[in-house]
Design an enzyme around this catalytic site. Structure first.
Site, mmCIF file in Angstrom:
data_model
loop_
_atom_site.group_PDB
_atom_site.id
_atom_site.type_symbol
_atom_site.label_atom_id
_atom_site.label_comp_id
_atom_site.label_asym_id
_atom_site.label_seq_id
_atom_site.Cartn_x
_atom_site.Cartn_y
_atom_site.Cartn_z
ATOM 1 N N GLY A 189 0.827 -1.200 0.000
ATOM 2 C CA GLY A 189 0.000 0.000 0.000
ATOM 3 C C GLY A 189 0.861 1.249 0.000
ATOM 4 O O GLY A 189 0.617 2.183 -0.725
ATOM 5 N N ALA A 244 3.706 -1.400 14.481
ATOM 6 C CA ALA A 244 4.342 -2.375 15.377
ATOM 7 C C ALA A 244 4.228 -1.943 16.826
ATOM 8 O O ALA A 244 3.855 -2.743 17.694
ATOM 9 C CB ALA A 244 5.800 -2.574 14.988
ATOM 10 N N LEU A 269 11.876 -6.328 16.717
ATOM 11 C CA LEU A 269 11.112 -7.503 17.161
ATOM 12 C C LEU A 269 11.505 -8.747 16.391
ATOM 13 O O LEU A 269 11.469 -9.855 16.909
ATOM 14 C CB LEU A 269 9.617 -7.241 16.971
ATOM 15 C CG LEU A 269 9.052 -6.145 17.873
ATOM 16 C CD1 LEU A 269 7.698 -5.692 17.371
ATOM 17 C CD2 LEU A 269 8.968 -6.635 19.311
ATOM 18 N N PRO A 310 14.487 -9.582 13.419
ATOM 19 C CA PRO A 310 15.527 -9.047 12.533
ATOM 20 C C PRO A 310 15.307 -9.406 11.066
ATOM 21 O O PRO A 310 15.757 -8.685 10.176
ATOM 22 C CB PRO A 310 16.816 -9.698 13.035
ATOM 23 C CG PRO A 310 16.508 -10.351 14.312
ATOM 24 C CD PRO A 310 15.017 -10.456 14.473
ATOM 25 N N LYS A 311 14.572 -10.501 10.843
ATOM 26 C CA LYS A 311 14.373 -10.925 9.463
ATOM 27 C C LYS A 311 13.329 -10.049 8.759
ATOM 28 O O LYS A 311 13.590 -9.501 7.689
ATOM 29 C CB LYS A 311 13.904 -12.380 9.477
ATOM 30 C CG LYS A 311 14.145 -13.116 8.209
ATOM 31 C CD LYS A 311 13.892 -14.591 8.474
ATOM 32 C CE LYS A 311 14.138 -15.407 7.249
ATOM 33 N NZ LYS A 311 13.976 -16.843 7.561
ATOM 34 N N LYS A 332 10.286 1.477 18.078
ATOM 35 C CA LYS A 332 10.190 2.783 17.416
ATOM 36 C C LYS A 332 9.556 2.711 16.021
ATOM 37 O O LYS A 332 9.123 3.728 15.489
ATOM 38 C CB LYS A 332 11.570 3.409 17.300
ATOM 39 C CG LYS A 332 12.064 4.028 18.611
ATOM 40 C CD LYS A 332 13.360 4.760 18.389
ATOM 41 C CE LYS A 332 13.797 5.550 19.599
ATOM 42 N NZ LYS A 332 15.101 6.194 19.352
ATOM 43 N N GLY A 333 9.535 1.552 15.415
ATOM 44 C CA GLY A 333 8.921 1.465 14.071
ATOM 45 C C GLY A 333 9.962 1.609 12.982
ATOM 46 O O GLY A 333 10.898 2.402 13.086
ATOM 47 N N GLU A 345 8.826 3.377 7.802
ATOM 48 C CA GLU A 345 9.081 4.582 7.014
ATOM 49 C C GLU A 345 10.565 4.910 6.916
ATOM 50 O O GLU A 345 11.051 5.335 5.871
ATOM 51 C CB GLU A 345 8.351 5.787 7.633
ATOM 52 C CG GLU A 345 6.887 5.550 7.997
ATOM 53 C CD GLU A 345 5.927 5.721 6.826
ATOM 54 O OE1 GLU A 345 6.387 5.873 5.683
ATOM 55 O OE2 GLU A 345 4.703 5.693 7.067
#
Ligand SMILES: Cc1cc2nc3c(=O)[nH]c(=O)nc-3n(C[C@H](O)[C@H](O)[C@H](O)COP(=O)(O)OP(=O)(O)OC[C@H]3O[C@@H](n4cnc5c(N)ncnc54)[C@H](O)[C@@H]3O)c2cc1C
Ligand code: SF4
Lengths: 704, 335
Positions: A227, A501, A596, A598-599, A667-668, A671
């Site tokens: 999206g 997340a 959360l 790493p992959k 923290k996400g 973006e």
């Protein structure tokens, strides 16, 4: 909660098998009985009014059930929260390619064919579509100007200064899955199968637009084929499918073609960004002005915040951030990956590189010299800021010391080789989200069902929530089932703006704590070591138990400035004869709180990096100003990077333990992966060739 | 897409007969171009004749006739098998390079040699039925002339059309002196020199090539050549794969020591047909293979170009591309 076992580890994507075997259901993958197919038709002028629509020929096509236009469409609430208008409410045309009608037929092919037989006449008025001609008339935007000190005064007297214009073109999101909706009415209630980054937002905007109650709209969106912001706010297709279904009293399937994606679901606008930067001879920044001129819809404003990075990246006593906007007859822009930051960082971080070069300073040293102790835009302390670590670790891992400071001197055969660096940032936030956890015991096995109206765009929401719940309940992954993507589930934030997340996982984590506490209380016992919820279900012989948690972002988080930061390193090879550029190596070093998984996190980061490379080198949507139409109408014309365009991609995460923005310290990463990327590539191209290109994309013709 | 009839044909004869009696019927080969164009409503046949089962799909050594010792490519063998065929890789590596520079692996697996020669321009105004286009609707005007013509022609265009022919394969075929073999409904065969197969737009841009109505391409013949070890296909494009050429160059050098016996050069992405750089070829004949001579030849060719508003860069790019392609040809593809 038991010590983390699974969060933080590279668990395989839970939905991976479903996807590679074609079993994941996207919006149009539901075998609804008795379904009819709708096809949109669009205006072929950019401004004016429809004077006549003749559907006679279309209605004669075998299989055609209905032609819906503003002449027979029901009245809708145009302020109901959908983006982009085009709801068939009247004859006015505001942009080229505005939806003006729908043909509904037994098959998709019949509908598409008939749509071409509808004859439309217009009264054309002068369209505002030529940015270059109109930009002198730009007006202040709703985004407030931000002023600190006196940029002009300092700028004019500074030892070292640059004043340049950086331009980024219109870009499109182009998720793999074009926007599509299936609408099924049952009495007063409508179910909309529709890829939605914000499930509850899609629900309320559909309900408001249709003038019905929210509880009468159900959004089903368990899998989304990408999206990138274009499925955040929803567009007309969501509601027009419902309108058509109501009118013909049958379920309706409405899917956009790739060609229709260019003027149906928003875009990233063209931005002209003027940057003025001034520094003293020691490389201390004195002034920074970041002034953006851009366009929005003719009757509605959306402006990307291009100045956001400039607010927080560097210590600078005098600063000016401003926005000017031109209403134009082009579809309204919308959030596009790293909104404002990806485009803004191209301008800022190119300018930083330019000034460092003037100062004869290494661009990394220049940045280190201007590292702010607190957020310069509001004086708040950082919750954490590891940009310095990103730069230093990155320089070491990338071999930055091998870079020649002088451009154009590193050569291999016919190639000029250059290194570039650029940084980025994105704010970290948690938004209100709820979750229900249901525990079911069968014999000596406990199974958990986690329910939340969360969205997974292909990012990994299923996986991280499974990990979080498994840890929080003391269960193996195989015993956790995550159910998301449905508005019947407890409401949750959107998977937008890098809040997904943090909002989802914290809610699930708190729900795990809550259910464990409730089970403890129910047991009435004291335990020396706190048992897990799973253990309590077994020891207490409980068959089924459930709880709901409504999680909020932690109090006091607002007192801090919380951001992810990154440093991007690019090695480019530019062919001296042809001007073709290859990014041979790319390294992103990111400090984004707790990682959360790493992959999936790496996939998110390199996905952002690759789009950033596309932004730097290939992507551009072009309008013919005579008509206001896009002439780049397919993925053969709109060049997203192909596999061969992408070299070695490396990702490093800097450890960060920051529980100020939220309890789990997330923290996400959605973006930030694209922020700073285009500038890193452009800076590397300068280092390779000595040519500074300030107008993206950097295609071969600009380098010869 | 408009409703159409689908017919399956088994012989060349029945294919050509059907197409010549049904004026609005078209051949369907790999479908990678015609189906896209039908979905966009640009091509509007009312009947598709599926020719994929015709027995004109083998790649073989030519044992007699004018092209003896060369290779014949069946019109219906696909681009992938053609590019990778031993005879092509060994004797005509230029063709391998050109085919592999085009489209994507998936498309090349479907695309046939005949279909490749017949693919239509990628001019965006041609593809959009709401735009004027003389090629699609004769007399409607040329949308690109005053429009965004960055991808368009710099050689041989007319006031009616400035489109370029998009095939990479064809640029190599122009240098390889190929002949196109065609059959008609009367059972006759005809051979067309490759450089005469496609045409310049002139007054009739709706005609891409000189194939007559009802004719079917059955094979492409490649005569033996003397530059297999000194040839190169260079494609300059906006991304590394899956993009049409801004400019491409097919170059072959027949050498005697360091002397050029004959140079063969064709350009893609610059004209309505593969553009043989005859002036450059002429200048290089008998000259030493030096950078300076390559440069002079490239300048002489490109200085005749007539660029449009947005494609001026193609003149300089063309010069550079010719020099580099010749350089690469000299060095057998590595530099
Ligand atoms: C996204 C995309 C990117 C591409 N990129 C490139 C590129 O970079 N370079 C490049 O060269 N090509 C490129 N192509 C084009 C591709 O090479 C052509 O589509 C392909 O070669 C057409 O072959 P086909 O067999 O599929 O033809 P079809 O689509 O089946 O037919 C095309 C036309 O040829 C006619 N035809 C077919 N066979 C015969 C015959 N034997 N005799 C007479 N007429 C015949 C048909 O009637 C039709 O009009 C690209 C295509 C796509 C879709
Ligand atoms: S250049 Fe040719 S194909 Fe393109 S619009 Fe003009 S006439 Fe049509």
């Amino acid at each position: 909660m038991e010590a983390n076992k699974l969060t933080g580890t590279p668990v395989d994507r839970i939905d991976g098998l479903l996807k590679v075997t074609g079993k994941a259901t996207y919006a149009t993958d539901y075998p609804v009985k008795n379904m009819a197919y709708a096809y949109l038709f669009k205006s072929t002028i950019a401004a004016g009014t429809i004077t006549k629509i003749d559907s006679t020929e279309a209605l004669k096509v075998p299989g055609v059930l209905s032609v819906i236009t503003h002449l027979n469409a029901p009245k809708l609430n145009e302020k109901g929260g959908l983006r982009g208008g085009a709801l068939l409410q009247g004859p006015d045309i505001e942009f080229y390619g505005q939806h003006i009608g729908i043909v509904v037929a037994e098959t998709f092919e019949q509908a598409r064919h008939a749509s071409r037989l509808v004859k439309v006449e217009y009264h054309k008025s002068e369209a505002k579509v030529d940015f270059e001609k109109l930009k002198k008339d730009a007006v202040p935007s709703k985004n407030e100007d931000l002023k600190r000190g006196d940029v002009d005064a300092v700028f004019n007297q500074a030892d070292f200064a640059i004043d340049e214009l950086y331009a980024t073109p219109i870009e499109h999101h182009h998720p793999m899955e074009p926007h599509a909706t299936i609408a099924v009415w049952e009495g007063e209630k409508v179910t909309l199968y529709n890829g939605s980054q914000i499930i509850n937002g899609a629900q309320s905007s559909a309900a408001n637009t249709l003038n019905i109650k929210s509880e009468n709209v159900r959004i089903v969106s368990p899998h989304i084929g990408g999206g990138f912001g274009s499925k955040g706010g929803q567009w007309a297709n969501l509601v027009l499918a419902a309108v058509a279904a109501k009118m013909i009293s049958r379920p309706v399937h409405l899917a956009l073609s790739r060609q229709q994606m260019f003027n149906s679901v928003g875009l990233r606008q063209h931005n002209d960004q003027r940057i003025r930067l001034a520094a003293d001879k020691d490389g201390k920044l004195l002034a920074l002005a970041h002034q953006t001129t851009t366009h929005c819809a003719i009757n509605d404003e959306f402006v990307e915040p291009c100045g956001d990075c400039s607010k927080v990246m560097y210590e600078v006593p005098n600063s000016l951030i401003s926005y000017r906007v031109i209403p134009m007859n082009i579809i309204i822009p919308t959030y596009t990956r790293g909104p404002g930051k990806s485009t803004g960082s191209f301008a800022l971080e190119s300018a930083i590189d330019e000034l460092a070069f003037k100062l004869k300073m290494d661009p990394i040293d220049f940045r280190l010299k201007n590292e702010p102790a607190k957020d310069p835009s509001n004086g708040k302390p950082w919750s954490s800021r590891k940009l310095v670590e990103c730069l230093k670790e990155g320089a070491k891992a990338f071999g930055w010391d091998k870079r020649s400071a002088q451009p154009g001197v590193t050569q291999l055969g016919d190639y000029l080789i250059g290194y570039g660096v650029a940084c980025g940032t994105y704010p970290a936030r948690q938004r209100d989200s709820s979750a229900i956890i249901k525990l079911i015991r069968t014999g000596n096995k406990v199974k958990a069902i986690v329910e939340q109206a969360a969205a997974d765009l292909g990012t990994g929401t299923y996986t991280i929530l499974t990990q979080t719940a498994a840890d929080g309940l003391g269960l193996p992954i195989s015993q956790v089932q995550v159910t998301i993507g449905d508005s019947d589930l407890p409401p949750a934030a959107g998977s937008v703006g890098s809040v997904g997340a943090a909002s989802y996982a914290n809610a699930v984590n708190e729900a795990c704590e809550k259910i464990t506490n409730e089970l403890l209380a129910k047991s009435g016992k004291q335990f020396f070591v706190r048992p897990t919820a799973a253990q309590l279900m077994l020891s207490e012989g409980i068959d089924a138990f459930q709880t709901r948690m409504d999680a909020k972002s932690p109090e006091g988080a607002d007192a801090y400035s919380a951001h992810s930061f990154n440093a991007n390193f690019a090695e480019v090879w530019v062919n001296r004869s042809t001007g073709m550029t290859t990014v041979k190596r790319f390294l992103a070093v990111t400090a984004a709180g707790k990682i959360l998984n790493p992959k999936t996190a790496r996939s998110q980061i390199i996905g952002g990096n690759i789009w950033g490379i596309g932004m730097a080198l290939t992507e551009e949507s072009i309008i013919d100003p005579r008509w206001g139409n896009f002439i780049t109408r397919s993925l053969a014309d709109y060049h997203v990077p192909a596999n061969l365009d992408i070299g070695d991609m490396e990702t490093i995460f800097i450890r960060e333990n920051d529980i100020i923005p939220n309890k789990m310290g997330i923290k996400g990463i959605g973006e930030v992966g694209i922020v700073g990327v285009a500038a890193a590539v452009a800076n590397a191209i300068f280092n390779a060739t000595g040519k500074r290109i300030r107008h993206l994309p950097i295609t071969p013709d600009k380098l010869i | 897409m408009r409703p159409f009839k689908y017919t399956h044909v088994n012989t060349v004869q029945s294919a050509t007969q059907l197409v010549s009696t049904h004026s609005n019927a078209k051949f369907l080969a790999g479908g990678t171009n015609i189906l896209d164009l039908m979905k966009e409503d640009v091509e509007r046949p009312d009947e598709l004749l599926d020719i994929t089962f015709l027995k004109v799909a083998d790649i073989k050594m030519i044992t007699e006739g004018p092209n003896k010792g060369g290779v014949s490519l069946g019109a219906l063998s696909n681009n992938t098998e053609t590019a990778n065929h031993e005879l092509i890789r060994l004797n005509h590596p230029l063709l391998t390079q050109a085919i592999l520079a085009g489209a994507s692996a998936q498309i090349r697996n479907m695309a046939t040699n005949g279909g490749n020669l017949m693919q239509r321009t990628r001019c965006p105004y041609f593809y959009d039925v709401d735009m004027p286009c003389n090629k699609r609707v004769p007399g409607s005007g040329c949308g690109a002339m005053e429009g965004i013509n960055r991808m368009h022609a710099i050689f041989g265009w007319s006031s009616k059309c400035i489109a370029v022919y998009p095939s990479d394969m064809a640029v190599a075929l122009a240098v390889l002196d190929a002949t196109v073999q065609v059959a008609n409904s009367k059972g006759q065969q005809r051979r067309i020199a490759f450089t005469d197969f496609h045409r310049l737009p002139g007054e009739n841009p709706e005609k891409d090539n000189n194939l007559l109505p009802g004719e079917l391409i059955t094979a492409i013949e490649l005569p033996p050549n003397k530059f297999a070890s000194h040839s190169y296909y260079l494609k300059v494009r906006d991304r590394a794969s899956y993009a049409f050429a801004l400019v491409s160059v097919a170059a072959g050098l027949e050498l005697n020591g360091n002397n050029i016996v004959q140079a063969k050069i064709a350009l893609g992405g610059v004209a309505h047909k593969p553009w043989r750089a005859l002036r450059a070829e002429e200048l290089l004949k008998g000259k030493e293979a030096t950078e300076a001579n390559f440069q002079a030849a490239a300048e002489a060719e490109m200085n005749q170009a007539k660029p449009l508003e947005y494609n001026r860069f193609k003149v300089e790019l063309g010069k550079r591309a010719i020099v580099r392609a010749l350089d690469m040809a000299m060095n057998n593809g590595s530099k």
